[in-house]
Design an enzyme around this catalytic site. Structure first.
Site, PDB file in Angstrom:
ATOM      1  N   ARG A   1       0.843  -1.203   0.000  1.00  0.00           N
ATOM      2  CA  ARG A   1       0.000   0.000   0.000  1.00  0.00           C
ATOM      3  C   ARG A   1       0.878   1.252   0.000  1.00  0.00           C
ATOM      4  NH1 ARG A   1      -4.450   0.029   4.571  1.00  0.00           N
ATOM      5  NH2 ARG A   1      -2.707   0.600   5.914  1.00  0.00           N
TER       6      ARG A   1
ATOM      7  N   LYS B   1      -2.894   6.446   1.644  1.00  0.00           N
ATOM      8  CA  LYS B   1      -2.752   7.131   2.929  1.00  0.00           C
ATOM      9  C   LYS B   1      -1.892   8.386   2.743  1.00  0.00           C
ATOM     10  CE  LYS B   1      -3.039   4.629   7.010  1.00  0.00           C
ATOM     11  NZ  LYS B   1      -4.435   4.265   7.322  1.00  0.00           N
TER      12      LYS B   1
ATOM     13  N   GLU C   1     -16.636   5.914   4.608  1.00  0.00           N
ATOM     14  CA  GLU C   1     -15.789   5.553   5.748  1.00  0.00           C
ATOM     15  C   GLU C   1     -16.284   6.213   7.024  1.00  0.00           C
ATOM     16  OE1 GLU C   1     -11.762   4.744   5.506  1.00  0.00           O
ATOM     17  OE2 GLU C   1     -11.580   5.317   3.404  1.00  0.00           O
TER      18      GLU C   1
HETATM   19  C1  LIG Z   1      -5.510   3.570   7.691  1.00  0.00           C
HETATM   20  C2  LIG Z   1      -6.944   3.792   7.323  1.00  0.00           C
HETATM   21  C3  LIG Z   1      -7.919   2.789   7.434  1.00  0.00           C
HETATM   22  C4  LIG Z   1      -7.652   1.449   8.065  1.00  0.00           C
HETATM   23  O1  LIG Z   1      -6.662   0.711   7.417  1.00  0.00           O
HETATM   24  P1  LIG Z   1      -5.952  -0.501   8.160  1.00  0.00           P
HETATM   25  O2  LIG Z   1      -4.999  -1.016   7.144  1.00  0.00           O
HETATM   26  O3  LIG Z   1      -7.005  -1.483   8.488  1.00  0.00           O
HETATM   27  O4  LIG Z   1      -5.303   0.052   9.373  1.00  0.00           O
HETATM   28  C5  LIG Z   1      -9.198   3.068   6.983  1.00  0.00           C
HETATM   29  N1  LIG Z   1      -9.515   4.274   6.472  1.00  0.00           N
HETATM   30  C6  LIG Z   1      -8.614   5.265   6.363  1.00  0.00           C
HETATM   31  C7  LIG Z   1      -9.017   6.557   5.782  1.00  0.00           C
HETATM   32  C8  LIG Z   1      -7.306   5.052   6.789  1.00  0.00           C
HETATM   33  O5  LIG Z   1      -6.417   6.035   6.694  1.00  0.00           O
END
Ligand SMILES: *Cc1c(COP(=O)(O)O)cnc(C)c1O
Length: 351
Positions: free
Chosen positions: A85, A187, A223
């Protein structure tokens, strides 16, 4: 800064920053290949005020946990997924992707270098924060000439002290998190500041977080703050499909696999707010909290309360299944656990 002393109270840890001793830093010029970085004392970095990250937000991050299991091994959960990722995020923001093996090696070195800060089994985790920034100076809006990959760590307590508790959420009517074609699927550091005021305002009204709907039709759940969303109706799980505006959570994907393995049907589809308000159970998920049960969802004048006390039966089953797998109370049929050798050789530099 030194390791925790003998009477350090692990139960005092919350989800906040406790500085540890060491961090990992590597640097790379645009166009060059990465070469491995070093373990340095944890501390301030020196940065040019014209750095791409400071002016134009060219940066990404990850969040991972190292945990001590019931067998007293120290494990990471699916770190290759974070590495991949991180590579996709780097590519999206015009940064040189860190090779997967270098990413995992950096994370392992940070865990080993700060091993005295890994909480005892069941009492928290060492939260690991890899970041990649455009640190070279640049005035025009373009990729920076050089990059810094840094990994640091902080011990955190269990997200829910005294067991799972359910949260109240508010559907945001004014704000969206991500638009099609944007950066919502990676991210990117710049995705998070715009969510701070909506979330703060919701907290003032007594909610734990906001739910974001899609930016096109304002109908479908995307989300919950920075966590992925699930609901359960008639024993079937539903979660928003990945369309580019939703962050592909590793916890989300693991829950889908785990639920299917346990015989549940899981649909990755559009989940309208209207449908969510008719569900039997609802939860959100991410690395930090694993699973947060949702007690209620409010949209304007409507409020849907889930179950009694909000912790649904299937939500609890999945929480137990995932956390017991992560702590080796149950076995790991998927090969998700990655052991860290705490005696691994460190690339130490005291500069
Ligand atoms: C990091 C994140 C998640 C969760 O991701 P994980 O890999 O399960 O920790 C979900 N939504 C957003 C916007 C994130 O930044």
């Amino acid at each position: 800064m030194s390791g925790p002393d003998n009477n350090f109270d692990w139960d005092s840890l919350t989800f906040s920053l406790t500085k540890t001793e060491k961090m990992y830093v590597a640097e790379c010029n645009q166009g060059d290949a990465w070469s491995p970085g070093n373990i340095l004392p944890y501390g301030n970095l020196s940065i040019d005020p014209a750095a791409g990250v400071l002016n134009y937000g060219q940066g990404i991050f990850e969040g991972m946990k190292a945990q001590r299991t019931a067998n007293n091994r120290v494990i990471l959960f699916r770190p290759e997924e974070n590495a991949r990722r991180f590579q996709r995020g780097a590519a999206r923001l015009g940064m040189p992707p860190v090779p997967e093996s270098m990413f995992i090696d950096a994370v392992e070195q940070v865990v080993a270098a700060n091993s005295s800060w890994i909480p005892p089994s069941g009492r928290g985790a060492l939260y690991i924060r890899p970041v990649l920034w455009g640190t070279g100076p640049i005035m025009g809006v373009a990729p920076a000439p050089s990059y810094t990959f840094c990994v640091f760590a902080t011990p955190v307590g269990p997200y829910f002290k005294g067991g799972l508790s359910a949260i109240d959420l508010l559907i945001s009517e004014e704000n969206h998190r991500a638009a099609p074609g944007g950066s919502g699927g990676v991210k990117a550091i710049g995705n998070y500041a715009p969510g701070m005021m909506p979330s703060k305002n919701a907290k003032k009204q007594g909610f734990a977080e906001v739910i974001y709907l899609d930016a096109v039709e304002h109908k479908y759940i995307e989300e919950v703050g920075a966590a992925n969303y699930f609901c359960i109706k008639d024993n079937v799980l539903y979660t928003p499909e990945l369309t580019g505006t939703i962050l592909p959570g590793i916890t989300r994907e693991s829950i889908i696999m785990l639920a299917r393995h346990r015989g549940y049907e899981v649909n990755e589809t559009q989940v309208s707010a209207e449908f969510a308000m008719t569900a039997d159970e609802s939860f959100c998920c991410g690395t930090a909290a694993v699973i947060s049960p949702i007690a209620s969802i409010t949209q304007g004048e409507n409020k849907k309360v889930f179950g009694v006390g909000g912790v649904g039966v299937i939500t609890r089953e999945l929480y137990d299944a995932l956390t017991n797998l992560q702590t080796e109370i149950n076995e790991d049929p998927f090969g998700w656990l990655h052991e860290v050798n705490l005696n691994l050789a460190l690339n130490i530099s005291n500069e």
